[in-house]
Design a protein around this motif. Structure first.
Motif, PDB file in Angstrom:
ATOM      1  N   LYS A  59       0.815  -1.210   0.000  1.00  0.00           N
ATOM      2  CA  LYS A  59       0.000   0.000   0.000  1.00  0.00           C
ATOM      3  C   LYS A  59       0.850   1.263   0.000  1.00  0.00           C
ATOM      4  O   LYS A  59       0.476   2.273  -0.622  1.00  0.00           O
ATOM      5  N   GLU A  60       2.003   1.228   0.665  1.00  0.00           N
ATOM      6  CA  GLU A  60       2.782   2.446   0.867  1.00  0.00           C
ATOM      7  C   GLU A  60       4.163   2.448   0.222  1.00  0.00           C
ATOM      8  O   GLU A  60       4.650   3.511  -0.166  1.00  0.00           O
ATOM      9  N   ILE A  61       4.789   1.296   0.094  1.00  0.00           N
ATOM     10  CA  ILE A  61       6.191   1.263  -0.334  1.00  0.00           C
ATOM     11  C   ILE A  61       6.339   0.949  -1.823  1.00  0.00           C
ATOM     12  O   ILE A  61       6.897   1.745  -2.582  1.00  0.00           O
ATOM     13  N   LYS A  62       5.826  -0.207  -2.240  1.00  0.00           N
ATOM     14  CA  LYS A  62       5.973  -0.577  -3.652  1.00  0.00           C
ATOM     15  C   LYS A  62       5.426   0.481  -4.603  1.00  0.00           C
ATOM     16  O   LYS A  62       6.051   0.775  -5.640  1.00  0.00           O
ATOM     17  N   PRO A  63       4.257   1.111  -4.304  1.00  0.00           N
ATOM     18  CA  PRO A  63       3.748   2.142  -5.226  1.00  0.00           C
ATOM     19  C   PRO A  63       4.704   3.310  -5.453  1.00  0.00           C
ATOM     20  O   PRO A  63       4.636   3.959  -6.504  1.00  0.00           O
ATOM     21  N   GLN A  64       5.592   3.580  -4.509  1.00  0.00           N
ATOM     22  CA  GLN A  64       6.553   4.660  -4.702  1.00  0.00           C
ATOM     23  C   GLN A  64       7.531   4.329  -5.826  1.00  0.00           C
ATOM     24  O   GLN A  64       8.004   5.224  -6.528  1.00  0.00           O
ATOM     25  N   SER A 121       5.158   4.009  -9.272  1.00  0.00           N
ATOM     26  CA  SER A 121       4.649   5.306  -9.732  1.00  0.00           C
ATOM     27  C   SER A 121       5.678   6.052 -10.569  1.00  0.00           C
ATOM     28  O   SER A 121       5.315   6.797 -11.488  1.00  0.00           O
ATOM     29  N   LYS A 122       6.937   5.858 -10.287  1.00  0.00           N
ATOM     30  CA  LYS A 122       7.982   6.544 -11.049  1.00  0.00           C
ATOM     31  C   LYS A 122       8.069   5.992 -12.466  1.00  0.00           C
ATOM     32  O   LYS A 122       8.283   6.745 -13.423  1.00  0.00           O
ATOM     33  N   VAL A 123       7.910   4.686 -12.610  1.00  0.00           N
ATOM     34  CA  VAL A 123       7.882   4.089 -13.950  1.00  0.00           C
ATOM     35  C   VAL A 123       6.690   4.629 -14.733  1.00  0.00           C
ATOM     36  O   VAL A 123       6.806   5.021 -15.893  1.00  0.00           O
ATOM     37  N   ILE A 124       5.524   4.650 -14.079  1.00  0.00           N
ATOM     38  CA  ILE A 124       4.302   5.143 -14.737  1.00  0.00           C
ATOM     39  C   ILE A 124       4.459   6.609 -15.128  1.00  0.00           C
ATOM     40  O   ILE A 124       4.125   7.008 -16.252  1.00  0.00           O
ATOM     41  N   TYR A 125       4.963   7.411 -14.203  1.00  0.00           N
ATOM     42  CA  TYR A 125       5.096   8.851 -14.446  1.00  0.00           C
ATOM     43  C   TYR A 125       6.002   9.133 -15.641  1.00  0.00           C
ATOM     44  O   TYR A 125       5.593   9.826 -16.593  1.00  0.00           O
ATOM     45  N   TYR A 177     -11.484   6.001  -1.032  1.00  0.00           N
ATOM     46  CA  TYR A 177     -11.046   5.071   0.009  1.00  0.00           C
ATOM     47  C   TYR A 177      -9.585   5.330   0.375  1.00  0.00           C
ATOM     48  O   TYR A 177      -9.229   5.453   1.552  1.00  0.00           O
ATOM     49  N   TYR A 178      -8.753   5.433  -0.641  1.00  0.00           N
ATOM     50  CA  TYR A 178      -7.311   5.605  -0.413  1.00  0.00           C
ATOM     51  C   TYR A 178      -6.996   6.974   0.177  1.00  0.00           C
ATOM     52  O   TYR A 178      -6.251   7.084   1.169  1.00  0.00           O
ATOM     53  N   ARG A 179      -7.555   8.034  -0.385  1.00  0.00           N
ATOM     54  CA  ARG A 179      -7.256   9.393   0.058  1.00  0.00           C
ATOM     55  C   ARG A 179      -7.783   9.675   1.469  1.00  0.00           C
ATOM     56  O   ARG A 179      -7.208  10.485   2.191  1.00  0.00           O
ATOM     57  N   SER A 180      -8.845   9.002   1.851  1.00  0.00           N
ATOM     58  CA  SER A 180      -9.423   9.249   3.177  1.00  0.00           C
ATOM     59  C   SER A 180      -8.730   8.455   4.270  1.00  0.00           C
ATOM     60  O   SER A 180      -9.042   8.620   5.449  1.00  0.00           O
ATOM     61  N   HIS A 187      -4.580  -4.144  -5.937  1.00  0.00           N
ATOM     62  CA  HIS A 187      -4.747  -2.690  -6.000  1.00  0.00           C
ATOM     63  C   HIS A 187      -3.474  -1.883  -5.769  1.00  0.00           C
ATOM     64  O   HIS A 187      -3.541  -0.651  -5.714  1.00  0.00           O
ATOM     65  N   ASP A 188      -2.322  -2.516  -5.628  1.00  0.00           N
ATOM     66  CA  ASP A 188      -1.108  -1.701  -5.424  1.00  0.00           C
ATOM     67  C   ASP A 188      -0.797  -0.870  -6.662  1.00  0.00           C
ATOM     68  O   ASP A 188      -0.272   0.237  -6.570  1.00  0.00           O
ATOM     69  N   PHE A 189      -1.152  -1.394  -7.853  1.00  0.00           N
ATOM     70  CA  PHE A 189      -0.910  -0.632  -9.078  1.00  0.00           C
ATOM     71  C   PHE A 189      -1.803   0.603  -9.138  1.00  0.00           C
ATOM     72  O   PHE A 189      -1.389   1.657  -9.633  1.00  0.00           O
ATOM     73  N   LYS A 190      -3.031   0.479  -8.627  1.00  0.00           N
ATOM     74  CA  LYS A 190      -3.933   1.634  -8.617  1.00  0.00           C
ATOM     75  C   LYS A 190      -3.382   2.750  -7.737  1.00  0.00           C
ATOM     76  O   LYS A 190      -3.506   3.932  -8.068  1.00  0.00           O
ATOM     77  N   VAL A 191      -2.791   2.392  -6.607  1.00  0.00           N
ATOM     78  CA  VAL A 191      -2.179   3.399  -5.745  1.00  0.00           C
ATOM     79  C   VAL A 191      -1.032   4.090  -6.485  1.00  0.00           C
ATOM     80  O   VAL A 191      -0.910   5.319  -6.461  1.00  0.00           O
ATOM     81  N   ALA A 192      -0.202   3.286  -7.157  1.00  0.00           N
ATOM     82  CA  ALA A 192       0.915   3.856  -7.921  1.00  0.00           C
ATOM     83  C   ALA A 192       0.401   4.794  -9.007  1.00  0.00           C
ATOM     84  O   ALA A 192       0.994   5.847  -9.278  1.00  0.00           O
ATOM     85  N   LYS A 193      -0.700   4.422  -9.621  1.00  0.00           N
ATOM     86  CA  LYS A 193      -1.300   5.246 -10.673  1.00  0.00           C
ATOM     87  C   LYS A 193      -1.773   6.584 -10.107  1.00  0.00           C
ATOM     88  O   LYS A 193      -1.606   7.634 -10.728  1.00  0.00           O
TER      89      LYS A 193
END
Length: 282
Positions: free
Chosen positions: A64-69, A72-76, A119-122, A158-164
């Protein structure tokens, strides 16, 4: 494990910061950044596959917190690469329309993922055991098709959605900044008389920042009675360039391991060489 992961993430951020400072061309910058980000994510995958999580809570935190970091850089950078590669040739009107259309695409993602975004932002956690534990996916929870092709030992539903989401925040800032730069350039062109020859700064931005600080330190403008910010804005205006966070750039210059005044040293050497060659001709 946390120490190794933090070290890996810190090293990735340092490499990306260096690329951001040293490479101005957005396409070349993205190519290099994608390569580094993918390599770093692969190292993370190998590390996780060699390690067992101590608890479900630790596994949830990772996905939820680490892998998306990392993801997200690859996606960006991949998204920015594609945006810049497809950018049309044209005037400000064409470019504004192009970048605004890209912003509309971001909004479409937000609209499609509104429930999970809220859900994630809250900061909710009641569905984390389904979203961020491996093998616990629920087909009813709007899964991306890519998940069924992913490595199940290194992915949750859903870890990919967080990264997105993290990547889209940065993409939005990038697009909005491009629109501001276009608007400023358009206003400048309308409000000032241009010389016959257009002069643009073609060296890296970091070199101009180094020169900016050197000239300010020497007090060459207005007998030294001018702020660094005013000089920076003047340089940005006359060269039609965005120096970005130039104060942070200066901090990076200060921490260089070799030749902190690389550009000024190069200027000195080049000028002396020209003088020497002129002497030979005379």
């Amino acid at each position: 494990m946390n120490f190794k992961i933090n070290l890996l993430l810190s090293h990735l951020n340092e490499q990306l910061n260096f690329i951001d400072l040293e490479i101005d061309n957005p396409i070349k910058k993205c190519e290099k950044a994608i390569e580094i980000s993918i390599n770093s994510k692969e190292k993370l995958r190998v590390l996780i596959q060699k390690t067992n999580f101590k608890s479900d809570e630790e596994e949830i935190q990772f996905f939820k917190e680490i892998k998306p970091q990392f993801t997200s850089k690859v996606i960006y950078y991949n998204t920015i690469f594609n945006i810049e590669m497809k950018k049309p040739n044209g005037g400000t009107r064409v470019l504004k329309k192009y970048y605004n259309n890209e912003l509309i695409k971001l909004k479409a993602f937000f609209d499609n993922e509104l429930d999970f975004y809220k859900y994630y932002r809250s900061g909710n956690i009641y569905l984390d055991y389904k979203y961020f534990l491996r093998g616990k996916f629920d087909i009813k929870l709007s899964l991306d098709s890519y998940y069924f092709e992913a490595d199940k030992t290194f992915a949750t539903s859903h870890d990919f959605k967080v990264a997105k989401i993290l990547a889209n925040d940065l993409i939005q800032l990038y697009l909005e900044n491009q629109l501001i730069m276009i608007e400023n350039k358009d206003n400048n062109e309308k409000s000032q008389h241009k010389p016959n020859v257009k002069i643009t700064w073609t060296a890296p931005k970091v070199s101009l920042t180094e020169l900016l600080y050197a000239l300010h330190s020497q007090g060459v403008f207005n007998n030294g009675a001018v702020d660094l910010k005013d000089i920076a804005e003047y340089f940005e205006h006359i060269f039609e360039i965005d120096l970005g966070q130039y104060r942070r750039t200066f901090l990076e210059i200060r921490t260089r391991k070799t030749d902190r005044t690389k550009f000024i040293t190069s200027l000195n050497e080049t000028l002396i060489k020209r003088m020497d060659n002129a002497d030979d001709i005379i």
